[in-house]
Write a protein that holds these residues in place. Structure first.
Motif, PDB file in Angstrom:
ATOM      1  N   THR A 100      15.327   0.519  -3.533  1.00  0.00           N
ATOM      2  CA  THR A 100      16.511   0.102  -2.783  1.00  0.00           C
ATOM      3  C   THR A 100      16.148  -0.233  -1.337  1.00  0.00           C
ATOM      4  O   THR A 100      16.996  -0.211  -0.458  1.00  0.00           O
ATOM      5  CB  THR A 100      17.588   1.204  -2.790  1.00  0.00           C
ATOM      6  OG1 THR A 100      17.034   2.418  -2.253  1.00  0.00           O
ATOM      7  CG2 THR A 100      18.106   1.457  -4.196  1.00  0.00           C
ATOM      8  N   ARG A 101      14.897  -0.578  -1.095  1.00  0.00           N
ATOM      9  CA  ARG A 101      14.499  -0.791   0.294  1.00  0.00           C
ATOM     10  C   ARG A 101      15.220  -1.963   0.944  1.00  0.00           C
ATOM     11  O   ARG A 101      15.404  -1.978   2.170  1.00  0.00           O
ATOM     12  CB  ARG A 101      12.986  -0.983   0.391  1.00  0.00           C
ATOM     13  CG  ARG A 101      12.422  -2.209  -0.277  1.00  0.00           C
ATOM     14  CD  ARG A 101      10.913  -2.231  -0.111  1.00  0.00           C
ATOM     15  NE  ARG A 101      10.287  -3.324  -0.827  1.00  0.00           N
ATOM     16  CZ  ARG A 101       8.976  -3.435  -0.992  1.00  0.00           C
ATOM     17  NH1 ARG A 101       8.175  -2.510  -0.502  1.00  0.00           N
ATOM     18  NH2 ARG A 101       8.457  -4.446  -1.630  1.00  0.00           N
ATOM     19  N   LYS A 102      15.649  -2.965   0.168  1.00  0.00           N
ATOM     20  CA  LYS A 102      16.421  -4.056   0.754  1.00  0.00           C
ATOM     21  C   LYS A 102      17.780  -3.557   1.239  1.00  0.00           C
ATOM     22  O   LYS A 102      18.278  -3.990   2.272  1.00  0.00           O
ATOM     23  CB  LYS A 102      16.595  -5.188  -0.257  1.00  0.00           C
ATOM     24  CG  LYS A 102      15.302  -5.906  -0.630  1.00  0.00           C
ATOM     25  CD  LYS A 102      14.662  -6.552   0.590  1.00  0.00           C
ATOM     26  CE  LYS A 102      13.454  -7.378   0.182  1.00  0.00           C
ATOM     27  NZ  LYS A 102      12.749  -7.948   1.359  1.00  0.00           N
ATOM     28  N   TRP A 103      18.373  -2.643   0.499  1.00  0.00           N
ATOM     29  CA  TRP A 103      19.632  -2.039   0.943  1.00  0.00           C
ATOM     30  C   TRP A 103      19.398  -1.128   2.146  1.00  0.00           C
ATOM     31  O   TRP A 103      20.205  -1.073   3.052  1.00  0.00           O
ATOM     32  CB  TRP A 103      20.281  -1.269  -0.207  1.00  0.00           C
ATOM     33  CG  TRP A 103      20.933  -2.144  -1.219  1.00  0.00           C
ATOM     34  CD1 TRP A 103      22.236  -2.518  -1.268  1.00  0.00           C
ATOM     35  CD2 TRP A 103      20.317  -2.771  -2.354  1.00  0.00           C
ATOM     36  NE1 TRP A 103      22.480  -3.329  -2.346  1.00  0.00           N
ATOM     37  CE2 TRP A 103      21.319  -3.496  -3.039  1.00  0.00           C
ATOM     38  CE3 TRP A 103      19.014  -2.776  -2.859  1.00  0.00           C
ATOM     39  CZ2 TRP A 103      21.068  -4.222  -4.191  1.00  0.00           C
ATOM     40  CZ3 TRP A 103      18.756  -3.501  -4.006  1.00  0.00           C
ATOM     41  CH2 TRP A 103      19.768  -4.222  -4.664  1.00  0.00           C
ATOM     42  N   ASP A 104      18.270  -0.429   2.136  1.00  0.00           N
ATOM     43  CA  ASP A 104      17.937   0.415   3.281  1.00  0.00           C
ATOM     44  C   ASP A 104      17.807  -0.423   4.551  1.00  0.00           C
ATOM     45  O   ASP A 104      18.203   0.012   5.639  1.00  0.00           O
ATOM     46  CB  ASP A 104      16.613   1.152   3.032  1.00  0.00           C
ATOM     47  CG  ASP A 104      16.662   2.074   1.828  1.00  0.00           C
ATOM     48  OD1 ASP A 104      17.777   2.448   1.411  1.00  0.00           O
ATOM     49  OD2 ASP A 104      15.583   2.413   1.296  1.00  0.00           O
ATOM     50  N   ALA A 108       0.816  -1.213   0.000  1.00  0.00           N
ATOM     51  CA  ALA A 108       0.000   0.000   0.000  1.00  0.00           C
ATOM     52  C   ALA A 108       0.851   1.265   0.000  1.00  0.00           C
ATOM     53  O   ALA A 108       0.471   2.276  -0.596  1.00  0.00           O
ATOM     54  CB  ALA A 108      -0.932   0.000   1.216  1.00  0.00           C
ATOM     55  N   ALA A 109       1.999   1.234   0.638  1.00  0.00           N
ATOM     56  CA  ALA A 109       2.848   2.426   0.707  1.00  0.00           C
ATOM     57  C   ALA A 109       3.541   2.712  -0.617  1.00  0.00           C
ATOM     58  O   ALA A 109       3.862   3.875  -0.911  1.00  0.00           O
ATOM     59  CB  ALA A 109       3.891   2.269   1.817  1.00  0.00           C
ATOM     60  N   ARG A 110       3.795   1.684  -1.409  1.00  0.00           N
ATOM     61  CA  ARG A 110       4.575   1.847  -2.641  1.00  0.00           C
ATOM     62  C   ARG A 110       3.716   1.948  -3.899  1.00  0.00           C
ATOM     63  O   ARG A 110       4.145   2.521  -4.902  1.00  0.00           O
ATOM     64  CB  ARG A 110       5.534   0.661  -2.793  1.00  0.00           C
ATOM     65  CG  ARG A 110       6.668   0.645  -1.779  1.00  0.00           C
ATOM     66  CD  ARG A 110       7.795   1.531  -2.223  1.00  0.00           C
ATOM     67  NE  ARG A 110       8.937   1.457  -1.319  1.00  0.00           N
ATOM     68  CZ  ARG A 110      10.150   1.921  -1.624  1.00  0.00           C
ATOM     69  NH1 ARG A 110      10.364   2.473  -2.815  1.00  0.00           N
ATOM     70  NH2 ARG A 110      11.122   1.844  -0.759  1.00  0.00           N
ATOM     71  N   LEU A 111       2.527   1.375  -3.879  1.00  0.00           N
ATOM     72  CA  LEU A 111       1.717   1.328  -5.093  1.00  0.00           C
ATOM     73  C   LEU A 111       1.391   2.697  -5.687  1.00  0.00           C
ATOM     74  O   LEU A 111       1.400   2.844  -6.915  1.00  0.00           O
ATOM     75  CB  LEU A 111       0.417   0.572  -4.834  1.00  0.00           C
ATOM     76  CG  LEU A 111       0.445  -0.948  -5.000  1.00  0.00           C
ATOM     77  CD1 LEU A 111      -0.936  -1.521  -4.743  1.00  0.00           C
ATOM     78  CD2 LEU A 111       0.936  -1.359  -6.386  1.00  0.00           C
ATOM     79  N   PRO A 112       1.088   3.728  -4.871  1.00  0.00           N
ATOM     80  CA  PRO A 112       0.760   5.013  -5.496  1.00  0.00           C
ATOM     81  C   PRO A 112       1.845   5.540  -6.425  1.00  0.00           C
ATOM     82  O   PRO A 112       1.536   6.074  -7.502  1.00  0.00           O
ATOM     83  CB  PRO A 112       0.535   5.932  -4.290  1.00  0.00           C
ATOM     84  CG  PRO A 112       0.038   5.005  -3.214  1.00  0.00           C
ATOM     85  CD  PRO A 112       0.845   3.749  -3.407  1.00  0.00           C
TER      86      PRO A 112
END
Length: 253
Positions: A212-216, A22-26
């Motif tokens: 890059t959320r996996k790196w974050d 939900a946070a990324r879809l927009p």
């Protein structure tokens, strides 16, 4: 452009596998709207593109957001990325089909570039490739180390696309694979193309922006420090799911 399509027929189905996105879809849908706008400005039928969100058991409003943004929603279980991709593909109507991660943003020219590439009968499919949403030394080195493999094989990520008939002939993604199902699919698609004198096509001028959320979460050097062991396990057993891989791809959010 495929001039044989009648008005209202679907040329391209974009499948978005999603779990608690939900946070990324927009942001993804904003980029899709921009690409659809360029498609329309080029004189193309807006109904020729459909978006399918393959919801893989979300509990955060992902399917509601997808429906509000005009996507078709396919509810898919079990929770496995290959199953989500296949579940979305099962309801697709397009002559062409593509897959993109929910935490991505597509290029404004993506639909036009894919349409042009797949109008060439010598192309079996391909990918747009990616650029990162942020850069650092660790991320840049990880990206650079992957490029020789991409150049050698033609395998890439971003939006992965092919003809829907070929997708069905290949049996879609291997649902026995918890991870690396995308690499396996590209390998089989490439082999199918070679058998018919076709090739994969990389659309380097329409790259997808990838998260890059996996790196974050794990650190900018984690891919180089932790992934070699995961890769070794997968070479020995492609259907294995080491604990780190389970936490990395399937836990969280």
């Amino acid at each position: 452009m495929n001039m044989s399509l009648a008005v209202g027929e679907v040329r391209f189905s974009l499948v978005v596998p999603a779990w608690n996105e939900a946070a990324r879809l927009p942001a993804l849908f904003d980029s899709i709207d921009a690409a659809r706008g360029r498609w329309i400005l080029a004189g193309r039928d807006p109904q020729a593109i459909e978006i399918i969100v393959a919801d893989n058991g979300s509990n955060d409003g992902t399917p509601t957001i997808a429906a509000m943004r005009g996507a078709r929603v396919a509810e898919v279980l079990p929770r496995r990325i290959a199953a989500a991709r296949n579940g979305g593909a099962a309801v697709a109507r397009g002559e062409l089909i593509g897959f993109v991660d929910a935490d991505s943003r597509i290029h404004p020219d993506a639909f036009l570039a894919i349409d042009a590439a797949m109008s060439d009968p010598a192309v079996v499919g391909g990918a747009t490739g990616v650029t990162m949403e942020r850069w650092s030394a660790g991320i840049a080195l990880t990206y650079a180390l992957g490029l020789p493999v991409v150049w050698a094989t033609g395998f890439d990520s971003g939006i992965v696309f092919c003809r829907r008939a070929d997708f069905r002939a290949l049996g879609g993604y291997d649902e026995d694979r918890a991870i690396a199902e995308d690499v396996d699919f590209m390998r089989r698609l490439s082999r199918l193309g070679r058998s018919r004198g076709q090739r994969l096509r990389r659309l380097r001028r329409a790259r997808t922006v990838t998260s890059t959320r996996k790196w974050d979460e794990h650190g900018d050097w984690h891919y180089l420090l932790q992934m070699p062991a995961v890769g070794w396990r997968l070479l020995r057993d492609p259907r294995a799911l080491p604990d780190f891989a389970r936490r990395y791809w399937y836990d969280g959010r």
